[in-house]
Design a protein around this motif. Structure first.
Motif, PDB file in Angstrom:
ATOM      1  N   ALA A   7       1.877  10.889 -23.752  1.00  9.69           N
ATOM      2  CA  ALA A   7       1.776  10.068 -24.753  1.00  9.69           C
ATOM      3  C   ALA A   7       2.698  10.393 -25.802  1.00  9.69           C
ATOM      4  CB  ALA A   7       0.438  10.518 -25.430  1.00  9.69           C
ATOM      5  N   ILE A   8       3.487  11.588 -25.799  1.00 10.46           N
ATOM      6  CA  ILE A   8       4.545  11.946 -26.772  1.00 10.46           C
ATOM      7  C   ILE A   8       5.863  10.912 -25.427  1.00 10.46           C
ATOM      8  CG2 ILE A   8       6.053  13.896 -27.563  1.00 10.46           C
ATOM      9  CD1 ILE A   8       3.402  15.241 -27.711  1.00 10.46           C
ATOM     10  N   TYR A   9       5.780  10.911 -24.774  1.00 13.06           N
ATOM     11  CA  TYR A   9       7.378  10.945 -24.287  1.00 13.06           C
ATOM     12  C   TYR A   9       7.159   9.352 -24.066  1.00 13.06           C
ATOM     13  CZ  TYR A   9       8.040  15.771 -21.628  1.00 13.06           C
ATOM     14  OH  TYR A   9       8.386  16.879 -21.580  1.00 13.06           O
ATOM     15  N   PHE A  10       5.660   8.355 -24.490  1.00 13.79           N
ATOM     16  CA  PHE A  10       5.463   7.613 -24.109  1.00 13.79           C
ATOM     17  C   PHE A  10       6.170   6.611 -25.622  1.00 13.79           C
ATOM     18  CE2 PHE A  10       2.844   3.999 -25.715  1.00 13.79           C
ATOM     19  CZ  PHE A  10       3.517   3.103 -25.103  1.00 13.79           C
ATOM     20  N   ARG A  70       0.378   6.922 -31.910  1.00 12.02           N
ATOM     21  CA  ARG A  70       1.577   6.689 -33.168  1.00 12.02           C
ATOM     22  C   ARG A  70       0.072   7.612 -34.125  1.00 12.02           C
ATOM     23  NH1 ARG A  70       6.608   2.724 -32.582  1.00 12.02           N
ATOM     24  NH2 ARG A  70       7.335   3.898 -31.325  1.00 12.02           N
ATOM     25  N   ARG A  71      -1.008   6.483 -34.513  1.00 14.17           N
ATOM     26  CA  ARG A  71      -1.928   7.106 -35.577  1.00 14.17           C
ATOM     27  C   ARG A  71      -2.700   8.280 -34.688  1.00 14.17           C
ATOM     28  NH1 ARG A  71      -4.033   1.613 -34.920  1.00 14.17           N
ATOM     29  NH2 ARG A  71      -5.507   2.397 -32.924  1.00 14.17           N
ATOM     30  N   TRP A  72      -2.419   8.576 -33.645  1.00 15.56           N
ATOM     31  CA  TRP A  72      -3.438  10.009 -33.246  1.00 15.56           C
ATOM     32  C   TRP A  72      -2.062  10.928 -33.801  1.00 15.56           C
ATOM     33  CZ3 TRP A  72      -0.312  12.145 -28.909  1.00 15.56           C
ATOM     34  CH2 TRP A  72      -0.282  14.184 -28.622  1.00 15.56           C
ATOM     35  N   ARG A  73      -1.034  10.932 -33.150  1.00 14.09           N
ATOM     36  CA  ARG A  73       0.483  11.495 -33.529  1.00 14.09           C
ATOM     37  C   ARG A  73       0.210  11.709 -34.996  1.00 14.09           C
ATOM     38  NH1 ARG A  73       6.056  11.272 -30.512  1.00 14.09           N
ATOM     39  NH2 ARG A  73       5.908  12.963 -31.511  1.00 14.09           N
ATOM     40  N   VAL A  77      -0.293  15.359 -36.769  1.00 14.42           N
ATOM     41  CA  VAL A  77      -0.074  15.995 -38.210  1.00 14.42           C
ATOM     42  C   VAL A  77      -0.311  16.840 -38.980  1.00 14.42           C
ATOM     43  CG1 VAL A  77       2.405  15.956 -39.551  1.00 14.42           C
ATOM     44  CG2 VAL A  77       2.520  15.361 -37.185  1.00 14.42           C
ATOM     45  N   ARG A  78      -1.008  15.336 -39.844  1.00 12.59           N
ATOM     46  CA  ARG A  78      -2.441  16.191 -40.836  1.00 12.59           C
ATOM     47  C   ARG A  78      -3.286  16.766 -40.805  1.00 12.59           C
ATOM     48  NH1 ARG A  78      -7.661  14.307 -42.057  1.00 12.59           N
ATOM     49  NH2 ARG A  78      -7.145  12.854 -40.284  1.00 12.59           N
ATOM     50  N   ILE A  79      -3.658  17.104 -40.010  1.00 11.45           N
ATOM     51  CA  ILE A  79      -4.918  17.872 -39.035  1.00 11.45           C
ATOM     52  C   ILE A  79      -4.330  19.745 -39.065  1.00 11.45           C
ATOM     53  CG2 ILE A  79      -6.469  18.992 -37.634  1.00 11.45           C
ATOM     54  CD1 ILE A  79      -6.785  15.835 -36.780  1.00 11.45           C
ATOM     55  N   ARG A 278      -4.854   5.284 -45.377  1.00 14.13           N
ATOM     56  CA  ARG A 278      -5.028   5.648 -44.521  1.00 14.13           C
ATOM     57  C   ARG A 278      -4.952   7.498 -45.154  1.00 14.13           C
ATOM     58  NH1 ARG A 278       1.084   4.637 -42.958  1.00 14.13           N
ATOM     59  NH2 ARG A 278       0.796   3.301 -41.783  1.00 14.13           N
ATOM     60  N   THR A 279      -5.405   8.196 -44.481  1.00 11.83           N
ATOM     61  CA  THR A 279      -5.516   9.926 -44.729  1.00 11.83           C
ATOM     62  C   THR A 279      -4.396  10.493 -44.382  1.00 11.83           C
ATOM     63  OG1 THR A 279      -7.707   9.591 -43.943  1.00 11.83           O
ATOM     64  CG2 THR A 279      -6.921  11.874 -44.757  1.00 11.83           C
TER      65      THR A 279
END
Length: 303
Positions: A7-10, A70-73, A77-79, A278-279
């Motif tokens: 996912a990061i590479y994508f 991008r939501r997951w990334r 970061v937030r978590i 957005r949180t």
């Protein structure tokens, strides 16, 4: 596999538009990036990119997937930041987008913020007023500081500061001892005015047409706040800006700010904005609170 390395590479290939450019950012071989993309396509059963002679272009399936990735990334970061906060580390990363005219205000706020949270790191980028809004909506920045934001339900206005149009003059200028100045008086002096790309220009043009007539005739029309201040300091002309644009110079006494005295001149606003719904990470939330506090401490109306 989806929410991992592939996912990061994508995401990087989608941003850069080419395997080699993505590989350079990731510091790995292009073949390794391509292999992960192929595995991801096989897992999903569809092509995510069209491979062309000029690079990689996302398919409709790729466009759908990129939003989720991008939501997951952002959430990851937030978590991570919130977990760090729970254990008292106060680490994290905040991305801020701002208009050039807010750079001194933001720099002052960040300096004070760093005294309290020295482990938090920042990325700060300068855009036009609408560019800040666009970056917030795309999720590319956590916090925006922009002039006169539009009425948009997708944008949350965290705090707004109201300020007045005025002119900057040298301490030895004939107007320097005044508390304010009319536009008609300003018309008798050489003017240095904002270029049309700066939002303050619209405020000036509207007020000028109403109180003086026609359009302002300037010795210099400049698309940079820094250059307007530099020309005013050197006596080329009186610079049309706001007190917010010259915090350091006013405090140091190298420039004097005179607000416009004419009635019914449009007020401008500087707002702290973020994406509605957005949180945000703990550091980003703390930064918004700190920026709001700095606005309240600035001695101008705040809503």
């Amino acid at each position: 596999m989806l929410f991992g390395r592939a996912a990061i590479y994508f995401d990087e290939v989608a941003k850069r538009g080419a395997l080699r450019r993505a590989a350079d950012v990731l510091h790995i071989a292009p073949s390794a990036v391509d292999r992960q993309i192929i595995l991801l396509e096989e897992e999903l059963g569809t092509k995510l990119f069209e491979r062309t002679a000029t690079g990689m272009r996302m398919t409709a399936a790729g466009e759908l997937l990129i939003d989720g990735v991008r939501r997951w990334r952002r959430d990851l970061v937030r978590i991570r930041s919130e977990i760090d906060n729970l254990v008292g580390l106060r680490r994290g990363h905040v991305t801020i987008g701002m208009v050039e005219g807010a750079s001194e205000f933001v720099a002052s706020a960040v300096a004070h913020f760093q005294e309290r949270y020295p482990a938090i790191r920042f990325r700060m980028d300068v855009f036009g007023a609408q560019g800040v809004i666009d970056q917030v909506l795309r999720g590319d920045i956590d916090v925006g500081v922009t002039f006169n934001p539009p009425d948009n339900p997708s944008i949350r206005l965290d705090r707004t500061m109201i300020y007045r149009l005025g002119f900057l003059v040298q301490p030895g200028h004939p107007l320097a001892q005044r508390k304010d100045v009319s536009l008609a008086e300003c018309a008798t002096y050489p003017l240095v005015i904002p270029g049309e790309n700066l939002s303050l220009r619209r405020v000036l043009d509207t007020a000028w047409a109403k109180h003086v007539g026609g359009v302002p005739r300037a010795v210099a029309e400049v698309n940079s706040i820094g250059v307007i201040k530099a020309l005013a300091r050197r006596g080329v002309g009186i610079g049309c800006l706001t007190a917010l644009d010259a915090i350091s110079e006013i405090e140091a006494g190298t420039l004097i700010f005179l607000p416009v005295s004419d009635e019914r001149v449009d007020l401008s606003t500087l707002s702290i904005v973020s994406a509605a719904g957005r949180t945000l990470s703990v550091p980003a939330s703390l930064m918004i609170q700190h920026l709001a506090y700095m606005m309240e401490d600035h001695g101008v109306p705040v809503v």
